[in-house]
Write a protein that holds these residues in place. Structure first.
Motif, PDB file in Angstrom:
ATOM      1  N   LYS A 291       0.872  -1.092   0.171  1.00  0.00           N
ATOM      2  CA  LYS A 291       0.177  -0.142  -0.057  1.00  0.00           C
ATOM      3  C   LYS A 291       0.815   1.168  -0.063  1.00  0.00           C
ATOM      4  CE  LYS A 291      -4.448  -1.738   1.667  1.00  0.00           C
ATOM      5  NZ  LYS A 291      -5.080  -1.694   0.168  1.00  0.00           N
ATOM      6  N   THR A 292       2.026   1.232   0.881  1.00  0.00           N
ATOM      7  CA  THR A 292       2.861   2.370   0.762  1.00  0.00           C
ATOM      8  C   THR A 292       3.631   2.520  -0.495  1.00  0.00           C
ATOM      9  OG1 THR A 292       4.879   1.239   1.581  1.00  0.00           O
ATOM     10  CG2 THR A 292       3.236   2.194   3.213  1.00  0.00           C
ATOM     11  N   ARG A 293       3.532   1.416  -1.269  1.00  0.00           N
ATOM     12  CA  ARG A 293       4.265   1.533  -2.638  1.00  0.00           C
ATOM     13  C   ARG A 293       3.273   1.745  -3.917  1.00  0.00           C
ATOM     14  NH1 ARG A 293       7.515  -2.903  -4.348  1.00  0.00           N
ATOM     15  NH2 ARG A 293       6.370  -4.381  -2.676  1.00  0.00           N
ATOM     16  N   GLY A 294       2.074   2.162  -3.481  1.00  0.00           N
ATOM     17  CA  GLY A 294       1.062   2.503  -4.428  1.00  0.00           C
ATOM     18  C   GLY A 294       0.053   1.408  -4.812  1.00  0.00           C
ATOM     19  N   PHE A 295       0.251   0.219  -4.182  1.00  0.00           N
ATOM     20  CA  PHE A 295      -0.868  -0.745  -4.656  1.00  0.00           C
ATOM     21  C   PHE A 295      -2.061  -0.529  -3.406  1.00  0.00           C
ATOM     22  CE2 PHE A 295       3.150  -2.393  -6.106  1.00  0.00           C
ATOM     23  CZ  PHE A 295       2.817  -2.720  -7.403  1.00  0.00           C
ATOM     24  N   GLU A 296      -2.768   0.424  -3.849  1.00  0.00           N
ATOM     25  CA  GLU A 296      -3.820   0.862  -2.915  1.00  0.00           C
ATOM     26  C   GLU A 296      -5.275   0.410  -3.077  1.00  0.00           C
ATOM     27  OE1 GLU A 296      -3.782   5.125  -3.201  1.00  0.00           O
ATOM     28  OE2 GLU A 296      -2.000   5.283  -2.381  1.00  0.00           O
ATOM     29  N   SER A 297      -5.643  -0.269  -4.092  1.00  0.00           N
ATOM     30  CA  SER A 297      -6.921  -0.654  -4.324  1.00  0.00           C
ATOM     31  C   SER A 297      -6.878  -2.221  -3.932  1.00  0.00           C
ATOM     32  CB  SER A 297      -7.542  -0.509  -5.881  1.00  0.00           C
ATOM     33  OG  SER A 297      -7.470   0.526  -6.368  1.00  0.00           O
ATOM     34  N   ASP A 298      -8.050  -2.510  -3.390  1.00  0.00           N
ATOM     35  CA  ASP A 298      -8.110  -4.188  -3.090  1.00  0.00           C
ATOM     36  C   ASP A 298      -9.015  -4.833  -4.193  1.00  0.00           C
ATOM     37  OD1 ASP A 298      -7.037  -3.698  -0.585  1.00  0.00           O
ATOM     38  OD2 ASP A 298      -8.741  -2.746   0.174  1.00  0.00           O
ATOM     39  N   PHE A 299      -8.732  -5.976  -4.774  1.00  0.00           N
ATOM     40  CA  PHE A 299      -9.299  -6.723  -5.873  1.00  0.00           C
ATOM     41  C   PHE A 299      -9.762  -7.979  -5.321  1.00  0.00           C
ATOM     42  CE2 PHE A 299      -6.351  -4.010  -8.330  1.00  0.00           C
ATOM     43  CZ  PHE A 299      -7.345  -3.516  -9.441  1.00  0.00           C
ATOM     44  N   ALA A 300     -10.567  -8.647  -6.029  1.00  0.00           N
ATOM     45  CA  ALA A 300     -11.109  -9.801  -5.463  1.00  0.00           C
ATOM     46  C   ALA A 300     -11.388 -10.591  -6.691  1.00  0.00           C
ATOM     47  CB  ALA A 300     -12.615  -9.797  -4.830  1.00  0.00           C
ATOM     48  N   ILE A 301     -11.217 -12.099  -6.567  1.00  0.00           N
ATOM     49  CA  ILE A 301     -11.186 -12.809  -8.130  1.00  0.00           C
ATOM     50  C   ILE A 301     -12.653 -13.193  -8.195  1.00  0.00           C
ATOM     51  CG2 ILE A 301     -10.610 -15.230  -8.855  1.00  0.00           C
ATOM     52  CD1 ILE A 301      -7.955 -15.180  -7.292  1.00  0.00           C
ATOM     53  N   GLU A 302     -12.886 -13.066  -9.452  1.00  0.00           N
ATOM     54  CA  GLU A 302     -14.164 -13.538 -10.115  1.00  0.00           C
ATOM     55  C   GLU A 302     -13.632 -14.718 -11.070  1.00  0.00           C
ATOM     56  OE1 GLU A 302     -16.739 -10.416 -11.303  1.00  0.00           O
ATOM     57  OE2 GLU A 302     -17.170  -9.831  -9.376  1.00  0.00           O
ATOM     58  N   THR A 303     -14.773 -15.372 -11.591  1.00  0.00           N
ATOM     59  CA  THR A 303     -14.502 -16.231 -12.556  1.00  0.00           C
ATOM     60  C   THR A 303     -13.710 -15.868 -13.865  1.00  0.00           C
ATOM     61  OG1 THR A 303     -16.434 -17.625 -11.721  1.00  0.00           O
ATOM     62  CG2 THR A 303     -15.315 -18.121 -13.854  1.00  0.00           C
ATOM     63  N   THR A 304     -13.987 -14.847 -14.282  1.00  0.00           N
ATOM     64  CA  THR A 304     -13.410 -14.307 -15.599  1.00  0.00           C
ATOM     65  C   THR A 304     -12.525 -13.185 -15.502  1.00  0.00           C
ATOM     66  OG1 THR A 304     -15.503 -13.272 -16.400  1.00  0.00           O
ATOM     67  CG2 THR A 304     -14.925 -15.754 -16.964  1.00  0.00           C
ATOM     68  N   CYS A 305     -12.355 -12.616 -14.155  1.00  0.00           N
ATOM     69  CA  CYS A 305     -11.922 -11.212 -14.308  1.00  0.00           C
ATOM     70  C   CYS A 305     -11.384 -10.964 -12.657  1.00  0.00           C
ATOM     71  CB  CYS A 305     -12.880 -10.110 -14.593  1.00  0.00           C
ATOM     72  SG  CYS A 305     -14.172 -10.039 -13.707  1.00  0.00           S
ATOM     73  N   ILE A 306     -10.889  -9.916 -12.410  1.00  0.00           N
ATOM     74  CA  ILE A 306     -10.537  -9.437 -11.057  1.00  0.00           C
ATOM     75  C   ILE A 306     -11.663  -8.209 -10.885  1.00  0.00           C
ATOM     76  CG2 ILE A 306      -8.531 -10.554 -10.782  1.00  0.00           C
ATOM     77  CD1 ILE A 306      -7.147  -7.785 -10.976  1.00  0.00           C
ATOM     78  N   TYR A 307     -11.913  -8.116  -9.580  1.00  0.00           N
ATOM     79  CA  TYR A 307     -13.099  -7.118  -9.348  1.00  0.00           C
ATOM     80  C   TYR A 307     -12.612  -6.199  -8.229  1.00  0.00           C
ATOM     81  CZ  TYR A 307     -17.326  -4.509  -8.354  1.00  0.00           C
ATOM     82  OH  TYR A 307     -18.476  -3.663  -7.443  1.00  0.00           O
ATOM     83  N   CYS A 308     -12.548  -4.640  -8.226  1.00  0.00           N
ATOM     84  CA  CYS A 308     -12.399  -3.845  -7.071  1.00  0.00           C
ATOM     85  C   CYS A 308     -13.636  -3.212  -6.992  1.00  0.00           C
ATOM     86  CB  CYS A 308     -11.323  -2.689  -7.922  1.00  0.00           C
ATOM     87  SG  CYS A 308     -10.958  -1.470  -6.628  1.00  0.00           S
ATOM     88  N   GLY A 309     -14.300  -3.554  -5.696  1.00  0.00           N
ATOM     89  CA  GLY A 309     -15.442  -2.932  -5.468  1.00  0.00           C
ATOM     90  C   GLY A 309     -15.596  -1.459  -5.144  1.00  0.00           C
ATOM     91  N   GLY A 310     -14.414  -0.906  -4.635  1.00  0.00           N
ATOM     92  CA  GLY A 310     -14.237   0.322  -4.181  1.00  0.00           C
ATOM     93  C   GLY A 310     -14.425   1.273  -5.565  1.00  0.00           C
ATOM     94  N   LEU A 311     -13.829   0.964  -6.541  1.00  0.00           N
ATOM     95  CA  LEU A 311     -13.930   1.368  -7.753  1.00  0.00           C
ATOM     96  C   LEU A 311     -15.064   0.901  -8.802  1.00  0.00           C
ATOM     97  CD1 LEU A 311     -10.294   1.788  -8.544  1.00  0.00           C
ATOM     98  CD2 LEU A 311     -11.576   3.480  -7.544  1.00  0.00           C
ATOM     99  N   ASP A 312     -15.971  -0.043  -8.572  1.00  0.00           N
ATOM    100  CA  ASP A 312     -16.684  -0.854  -9.362  1.00  0.00           C
ATOM    101  C   ASP A 312     -16.153  -1.031 -10.712  1.00  0.00           C
ATOM    102  OD1 ASP A 312     -18.978  -2.117  -9.841  1.00  0.00           O
ATOM    103  OD2 ASP A 312     -20.168  -0.497 -10.694  1.00  0.00           O
TER     104      ASP A 312
END
Length: 103
Positions: free
Chosen positions: A15-36
């Motif tokens: 996070k301190t190095r700029g990886f600030e978003s949180d992703f989750a795995i979906e079957t065919t993609c990754i999803y960031c809920g905070g950014l939809d």
């Protein structure tokens, strides 16, 4: 690549190095809920991968991915592996398959 004592330490440093978003795995993609935001395999890059194992409970093992996207979004994705690992499309499985650093 760095060595971390724990998943929490790795997440904090990323996070301190700029990886600030949180992703989750979906079957065919990754999803960031905070950014939809959904990213297909061709829209993101795995920059770093770390594997964490719990010696007392092997099923409590996880993999941490540091992700960057063609849209400029950077974040992390935590997934378990073994018995609890997610079902993925072939494309997603190939994208997330790479050597890991054992922490």
């Amino acid at each position: 690549m760095k060595n971390y004592d724990s998943l929490v330490d790795a997440l904090s440093d990323l996070k301190t190095r700029g990886f600030e978003s949180d992703f989750a795995i979906e079957t065919t993609c990754i999803y960031c809920g905070g950014l939809d935001l959904r990213l297909r395999p061709e829209e993101f890059m795995v920059e770093e991968v770390y594997r964490f194992e719990d010696d007392s409970t092997p099923d409590d093992s996880s993999i941490l991915y540091a992700i960057s996207s063609s849209a400029g979004v950077r974040g992390t994705l935590v997934d378990s592996y073994g018995a609890y690992s997610e079902s993925l499309s072939f494309e997603m499985a190939q994208k997330l398959k790479m050597p890991t650093i054992r922490a």
